[in-house]
Motif scaffolding. Structure first.
Motif, PDB file in Angstrom:
ATOM      1  N   PHE A 130       3.473  -0.832   8.240  1.00 35.52           N
ATOM      2  CA  PHE A 130       2.616   0.264   8.677  1.00 35.52           C
ATOM      3  C   PHE A 130       3.330   1.603   8.558  1.00 35.52           C
ATOM      4  CE2 PHE A 130      -0.275  -2.808  10.718  1.00 35.52           C
ATOM      5  CZ  PHE A 130      -1.482  -2.240  10.337  1.00 35.52           C
ATOM      6  N   PHE A 168      -9.214   1.249   6.727  1.00 37.67           N
ATOM      7  CA  PHE A 168      -8.630   0.177   7.535  1.00 37.67           C
ATOM      8  C   PHE A 168      -8.892   0.425   9.015  1.00 37.67           C
ATOM      9  CE2 PHE A 168      -5.123  -1.130  10.260  1.00 37.67           C
ATOM     10  CZ  PHE A 168      -5.085  -2.495  10.030  1.00 37.67           C
ATOM     11  N   LEU A 172      -6.248   3.921   4.164  1.00 40.86           N
ATOM     12  CA  LEU A 172      -5.778   3.761   5.543  1.00 40.86           C
ATOM     13  C   LEU A 172      -6.886   4.127   6.530  1.00 40.86           C
ATOM     14  CD1 LEU A 172      -3.274   2.992   7.203  1.00 40.86           C
ATOM     15  CD2 LEU A 172      -2.657   5.418   7.231  1.00 40.86           C
ATOM     16  N   LEU A 190      -4.601  -3.082   2.327  1.00 42.56           N
ATOM     17  CA  LEU A 190      -5.151  -2.630   3.595  1.00 42.56           C
ATOM     18  C   LEU A 190      -6.515  -3.269   3.864  1.00 42.56           C
ATOM     19  CD1 LEU A 190      -4.116   1.114   3.406  1.00 42.56           C
ATOM     20  CD2 LEU A 190      -3.388  -0.516   5.159  1.00 42.56           C
ATOM     21  N   THR A 191      -7.314  -3.438   2.814  1.00 41.85           N
ATOM     22  CA  THR A 191      -8.593  -4.129   2.974  1.00 41.85           C
ATOM     23  C   THR A 191      -8.371  -5.548   3.474  1.00 41.85           C
ATOM     24  OG1 THR A 191      -9.671  -2.837   1.239  1.00 41.85           O
ATOM     25  CG2 THR A 191     -10.641  -4.980   1.761  1.00 41.85           C
ATOM     26  N   THR A 208      -4.215   6.506  -0.865  1.00 43.46           N
ATOM     27  CA  THR A 208      -3.657   5.701   0.217  1.00 43.46           C
ATOM     28  C   THR A 208      -4.195   6.175   1.553  1.00 43.46           C
ATOM     29  OG1 THR A 208      -1.627   5.348  -1.067  1.00 43.46           O
ATOM     30  CG2 THR A 208      -1.517   4.906   1.296  1.00 43.46           C
ATOM     31  N   VAL A 267       3.157   2.607   4.891  1.00 36.33           N
ATOM     32  CA  VAL A 267       1.825   3.023   4.442  1.00 36.33           C
ATOM     33  C   VAL A 267       1.442   4.368   5.048  1.00 36.33           C
ATOM     34  CG1 VAL A 267      -0.620   2.459   4.494  1.00 36.33           C
ATOM     35  CG2 VAL A 267       1.051   0.672   4.009  1.00 36.33           C
TER      36      VAL A 267
END
Length: 203
Positions: A108, A128, A125, A68-69, A121, A111
């Motif tokens: 997406f 993000f 998120l 995500l980073t 997570t 996640v």
């Protein structure tokens, strides 16, 4: 500097390994979902040693956090047209294209589903989206300065309001939003912002 797995900034061969592993992890998420994400399988797909993957990322959630980073860093920069309506339409179009992409849309969904039951997570998120919202918030701030929107408008909330209906449509219907959906989302956010709906929300 943080030494938490998935936070080291690599270069050279390490960067190539990271790119291969993150690409493989994204493939698994898009194809099979979070439940099937396995570090050994990711290492095999990326053609790197299992020890390397376990040492660098440690856990599946560490790998997802780094993915995500990377996605936030690789996302396209904001568009600035001089009009908040056109800026936010560009933002909505970018979100729509991402969610309509077969791989990215599935990734997406996976996640977001994982974030509902896994705190790390969920934290990754949120980071993000914080990055992406911060990238586009200046479009709204500039609109306030130009007099297009009321003073005190919460720029971050306006940006979130653009993408929220697009994600909602994807998650509740399973159908990717189209270009018309993106335009309506942007127009609705602009109209609400102009009416003062988002004034003072961060106070």
């Amino acid at each position: 500097m943080s030494t938490e797995p998935g936070t080291v900034r690599p270069g050279g061969r390490t960067a190539r390994v990271r790119a291969a592993v993150l690409r493989a992890a994204g493939d698994v998420l898009a194809e099979q979902g979070f439940a099937h994400l396995d570090l050994a399988d990711v290492a095999r797909r990326a053609e790197v040693g299992k020890t390397t993957v376990y040492r660098r990322w440690g856990t599946v959630t560490g790998l997802v956090a780094d993915l995500l980073t990377d996605m936030a860093e690789q996302s396209l920069p904001r568009t600035e047209t001089g009009s908040v309506r056109d800026d936010l339409r560009a933002n909505a179009a970018l979100v729509q294209r991402t969610l309509a992409d077969p791989r990215q849309g599935a990734l997406f969904r996976a996640v977001i589903a994982a974030a509902a039951c896994d705190s790390r997570t969920a934290s990754a998120l949120r980071r993000f989206y914080d990055v992406r919202v911060a990238e586009w918030a200046p479009c709204v701030e500039q609109a306030v300065a130009r007099g297009e929107l009321p003073v005190g408008t919460d720029a971050s909330e306006v940006v979130r309001a653009v993408s929220a209906p697009l994600y909602y449509a994807l998650l509740t219907t399973g159908v990717a939003p189209g270009a018309g959906d993106a335009d309506r989302a942007a127009e609705a956010a602009v109209a609400a912002a102009a009416a003062g709906v988002y004034v003072g929300l961060s106070a």
